[in-house]
Design an enzyme around this catalytic site. Structure first.
Site, short mmCIF file in Angstrom:
data_model
loop_
_atom_site.label_atom_id
_atom_site.label_comp_id
_atom_site.label_asym_id
_atom_site.label_seq_id
_atom_site.Cartn_x
_atom_site.Cartn_y
_atom_site.Cartn_z
CE LYS A 114 -10.91 -13.29 47.93
NZ LYS A 114 -11.46 -14.57 47.73
CB SER A 156 -12.54 -14.57 44.14
OG SER A 156 -12.63 -15.02 45.46
CB SER A 175 -12.25 -18.18 46.14
OG SER A 175 -13.30 -17.86 45.09
#
Ligand SMILES: [Zn+2]
Lengths: 480, 492
Positions: B79, B154, B178
């Site tokens: 990420k 996210s 997330s």
């Protein structure tokens, strides 16, 4: 200052830069004077994702400062974020303490005009310093930031509003600085900013129950400037109040060159720092054994040392001020006394000779070329009559400039020993008396001042080495 | 089977046996990325050149028998808020578009030490603020199961990449769900470790007291393998905890006979999609059939307050964490500003997206003088109550099971203009972050329209071993893991 209708109320906030080797939340060096941004890493430059890790030495130092100022030590310490924007603040917040500072409720006794006064200490907390902005002269409108100082540990010591004059404020500040320097917590340098002071000042009518509106003064980088700035502020507020006006709550900056202060920001521009516990740091739990460990390592503080110098050594109080002003000097004194237990003589020599030489050469006691033993042995030579005090000064000068700590050898090499042989002295005296028979007569006729003339002649003839006490006695024997 | 379609576990065995090389594997993956990522949009940065260099090094390491681990030669993508030295780390924000860290996050160092190959950086909601990855400043990421729908967020890039087989395994971060929510939307395994289990050093912070890095994988076994490498105490993160890391992989297959499983009634309340509820209840009966004891009477009474307190605490921390993006030191600086204040204002106005600004303002307000007690402090008190709720349940139960999200993946644009509706999609994951617990999302079925559904399993602090054990056993019982969307048809 004129007699006033108002009582002056002063509280001080003092920031001490701590003498730890590394910064408070990273491993970078705290060395002063390196090229800009050399002492930095992702943590102290606020790089994304970097996290603070507490340097536990900082806690030791803060506990030390707290114990020396009679504070209680908070067992569970929380670090908080103080949020504001400024380019010298890399993270956009300063890690400080807010709700639970490390030290609470202490005091310091100060001496002003021969009276002891107790000044309350509200709190001491740990925090990180900010960086420094650099505005180059060669390029207008451009600024640089040096983060070498960012994350250097500080403690902030907040006093109660207990001071009633600029003299008290300075006395408190001096006492506090002495302590911090003694503790080796801070180097106490006001010019370089490692010991900084902000003052909150207000006036109120005598007997008024509430404090007046206060102004905060910043940027005073010497004791003298603290005094001047406070006096200026008191007068300024007095003028406002006398004129029927009200003091505005604001922060004012002292201008050293112009000797005035100027408004920096008003109350409505004051920051809302939005303090909250820093989630990146765990509470620091300080148990009794940690506090005890620090307590045992505490050195004797200046006030206690002064009292002991008076009681144990019979040193006059005024002299103890000089001897204890510097921890190294006090240690020097005691080391010399250990070898030659005549504290008054040693104190006098330190104050009259040693300090003069040190000041002239601008060196600290720690680097003094004459060791305590060297000084003690020199004084022993004077004490046992081997040399006179006057010759002693010559020998001392020799020792200091050459770093030679063997006064006996110097005296022998240079033939500086006193003439204490009665026979030799008698011969010399008789010769002088015979050559000045007229003066002897004058003396015997009552002109007693003549006595000094004979002593002077003997000393001259002996190149100063005749034992003056013996010369006195022998002349007296001869001419009555 | 194509290499990119294999699990980490299986690839590890193939590498160990010398059947494949890391370079081959990496090439296969890079080809896959070129083939489908234009459509999926998971990657913000693909470091093809760097990945091949690392793969060659991994092969050499294996040939020399030099410190070979189960991850040596395995490609991993991250990420884009996990710091990688020299490689862009943007948080999917204009603010950090040009930022290249000068240091590796601790998890990255650990991956490199294990010999993993870092292939690239993945899309996300800007600064991890969002539940759909729609808040990325750069690009949209599609749900591989339905390109009209969001991957969740996210960590949407991290989960979509695993689902689309453009990554073998990825790391995400979970602040309020997330990792778990997008894992459930994308039909992959996503795990949030206990707060403090994995170092946050180098993870660009959203909300420091809640953020935790975790693995996103195709299977539970892969999750165990990856967690084993990234977990552990780190002296550079004061909040990381010094408890031993066990061999999670070795302990996956323990029997769950007699295991006590709580199904909290508050998590099956109003707003729950019936298909989701059916899938979760079916999972429970399968666990029960395997000998687990299901207790449907357990209660987490403060659940209703979780979202409100989360959005005060997380935004308060974020408002402070994001203050460093001021245009002074790195990243974006607005042009043409007159003076310092204007530079700050323009930089932050132009550099941050709407959702980030909304949260900074919310958090700033919550911390403001006069409001602190009513908001921040109150929210902390609620957090304590929520933690106690879990403590009480865990006094009796070994794990809690629940849905991950009340609904399956929603369509693009469906919630983007309604922040509150978006926030509520995290209602079942947020309490776990507030309590700092470990939890996992494991696929537990599909809706009639073919969208994945996730089962959430929650365990006691630092009971990752139990968590993964139960998840693995359920994975065998349910049989939903490892399924792939028929991307080829969609991509054409
Ligand atoms: Zn540093």
């Amino acid at each position: 200052m004129t007699v006033m209708d108002y009582e002056i109320v002063i509280g001080l906030e003092v920031h001490c830069q701590l003498l730890t080797k590394t910064k408070i939340f990273c491993g970078c060096s705290t060395d002063f004077g390196n090229p800009p941004n050399q002492n930095t890493c992702p943590v102290c430059t606020g790089m994304p994702g970097a996290l603070p890790v507490l340097n536990r030495k900082v806690v030791d130092f803060a506990i030390r400062a707290g114990l020396a100022t009679n504070c209680s030590i908070t067992s569970s310490n929380i670090f908080a974020r103080k949020n504001y924007f400024y380019p010298d603040l890399p993270k956009g917040y300063q890690i400080s303490q807010f709700e639970l500072p490390i030290c609470l409720g202490g005091y310091l006794d100060i001496e002003v005009e021969d009276e002891t006064k107790r000044i309350g200490i509200t709190r001491i907390h740990m925090e990180e310093d900010a960086g420094k902005l650099v505005h180059p002269e060669y390029e207008h409108g451009v600024s640089f930031v040096d983060y070498n100082r960012a994350c250097v540990p500080l403690i902030e010591i907040v006093s109660e509003p207990d001071m009633r004059s600029s003299a008290e404020a300075v006395a408190y500040l001096k006492a506090l600085r002495d302590i911090m320097v003694y503790l080796e917590v801070c180097d106490g340098n006001m010019e370089e900013g490692s010991f900084r002071c902000d003052a909150n000042i207000s006036l109120r009518h005598w007997g008024a129950p509430e404090f007046g509106i206060r102004a905060e003064l910043k940027n005073m980088n010497s004791f003298r400037n603290v005094q001047r700035a406070i006096d200026y502020e008191v007068e300024r507020q007095q003028d406002i109040l006398d004129g029927g006006g009200t003091v505005v709550q604001e922060t004012r900056l002292w201008n050293v060159e112009r000797g005035i202060s100027m408004s920096m920001r008003g109350k409505e521009e004051a920051h809302d720092y939005r303090y909250f516990p820093d989630p990146d740091l765990l509470p620091v739990v300080i148990d009794d054994s940690w506090v005890d460990e620090v307590r045992q390592s505490l050195p004797e503080l200046p006030a206690a040392k002064r009292r002991r110098f008076v009681s144990d050594y019979g040193i006059p109080e005024a002299d103890t001020e000089v001897l204890t002003a510097d921890r190294d000097l006090a240690d020097y004194f005691e080391a010399a006394v250990e070898i030659f237990p005549q504290p008054k003589a040693i104190a006098n020599w330190i104050m009259a000779e040693l300090l003069k030489f040190l000041n002239e050469d601008r060196i600290g006691v720690a680097n003094c070329p004459v060791t305590p033993r060297g000084l003690a042995e020199l004084l022993m030579l004077i004490d046992d009559g081997t040399i006179s005090g006057k010759i002693g000064k010559q020998v001392f000068s020799q020792m200091f400039s050459a770093g030679d700590n063997d006064p006996k050898q110097i005296v022998a090499d240079k033939g500086l020993a006193q003439m204490s042989d009665a026979g030799e002295l008698v011969a010399m005296i008789d010769e002088i008396l015979a050559a000045n028979a007229d003066k002897v007569k004058e003396y015997q006729a009552g002109k007693t001042k003549m006595f000094g003339f004979f002593v002077g002649q003997v000393m001259k003839k002996s190149k100063g080495q005749a034992n003056p006490q013996m010369v006195n006695e022998l002349i007296k024997e001869r001419i009555g | 089977m194509k290499l990119y379609n294999c699990s980490l576990e299986s690839l590890g065995e193939q590498l160990a046996k010398g059947e494949i090389s890391a370079v081959e594997l990496t090439r296969s993956l890079l080809e896959r990325i070129s083939a489908v990522d234009d459509v999926i949009g998971s990657y913000l940065t693909v470091d093809a050149e760097g990945a091949l260099v690392q793969a060659e090094a991994a092969d050499l390491r294996r040939r020399q028998g030099d410190n070979v681990t189960r991850l040596t030669g395995i490609p991993i993508a991250l990420k884009d808020l996990i710091s990688t030295v020299g490689l862009p780390t943007t948080c999917a924000s204009k603010m950090l578009a040009s930022y290249r860290p000068e240091y590796d996050a601790t998890v990255v160092s650990r991956l490199r030490q294990a010999g993993a190959v870092i292939t690239g950086k993945l899309n996300m909601d800007e600064f991890a603020m969002g539940s759909s990855t729609e808040n990325s400043a750069f690009q949209k990421t599609c749900n591989p199961w339905d390109l009209e729908r969001v991957p969740g967020g996210s960590s949407g890039g991290s989960t979509a990449a695993v689902a689309a087989a453009t990554a073998i395994a990825t790391l995400g971060s979970d602040t309020g769900g997330s990792i778990r929510q997008p894992a459930s939307f994308c039909g992959v395994v996503g795990m949030k470790p206990t707060y403090g289990r994995v170092s946050r050093y180098g993870l660009i912070a959203f909300a420091s007291s809640l953020d935790q890095i975790g693995p996103v994988t195709l299977t539970v076994a892969d999750s165990a393998l990856l967690l084993g490498v990234i977990a552990g105490y780190d002296e550079r993160d004061s909040t990381s905890v010094d408890t031993p890391v066990v061999d999670y992989y070795k302990n996956l297959k323990k029997e769950i006979n007699g295991l006590k499983v709580g199904l909290p009634l508050e998590y099956l309340g109003a707003g729950l999609d019936p298909e989701v509820e059916t899938a979760v209840r079916l999972a429970c009966s399968q666990l029960s059939a395997a000998g687990a004891l299901i207790d449907e009477s357990v209660s987490l009474p403060h659940t209703d307050y979780a979202v409100a307190s989360y959005y005060l605490l997380a935004t308060a921390e974020a408002s402070s964490n994001l203050a460093r993006y001021d245009g002074v030191k790195y990243g974006f600086r607005a042009e043409g500003a007159e003076g310092l204040l204007e530079m700050y204002k323009k930089t932050r106005a132009q550099g941050f997206g709407d959702e980030v600004k909304r949260r900074i303002m919310l958090g700033t307000y919550a911390l403001s003088s006069g409001y602190y007690d009513a908001y921040y402090r109150k929210a902390q008190q609620v957090r304590t109550l929520i933690t106690r709720d879990f403590d009480k349940v865990f006094a009796d139960c070994d794990v809690i099971v629940a849905p991950v999200c009340p609904t399956p993946a929603f369509a693009f644009g469906e919630k983007i203009d309604d922040p509150l509706a978006m926030y509520l999609s995290d209602i079942l994951t947020i309490p776990v972050n507030l309590a700092g617990l470990p939890a996992i999302s494991v696929p537990c079925g599909f809706t009639k329209s073919g969208l994945p559904i996730g089962l959430q399993i929650i365990a006691r602090p630092f009971a990752e071993e139990t968590l993964l054990n139960v998840a693995w056993q359920y994975e065998q019982l349910g049989g939903w893991c490892g399924r792939r969307p028929e991307l080829e048809k969609k991509v054409g």
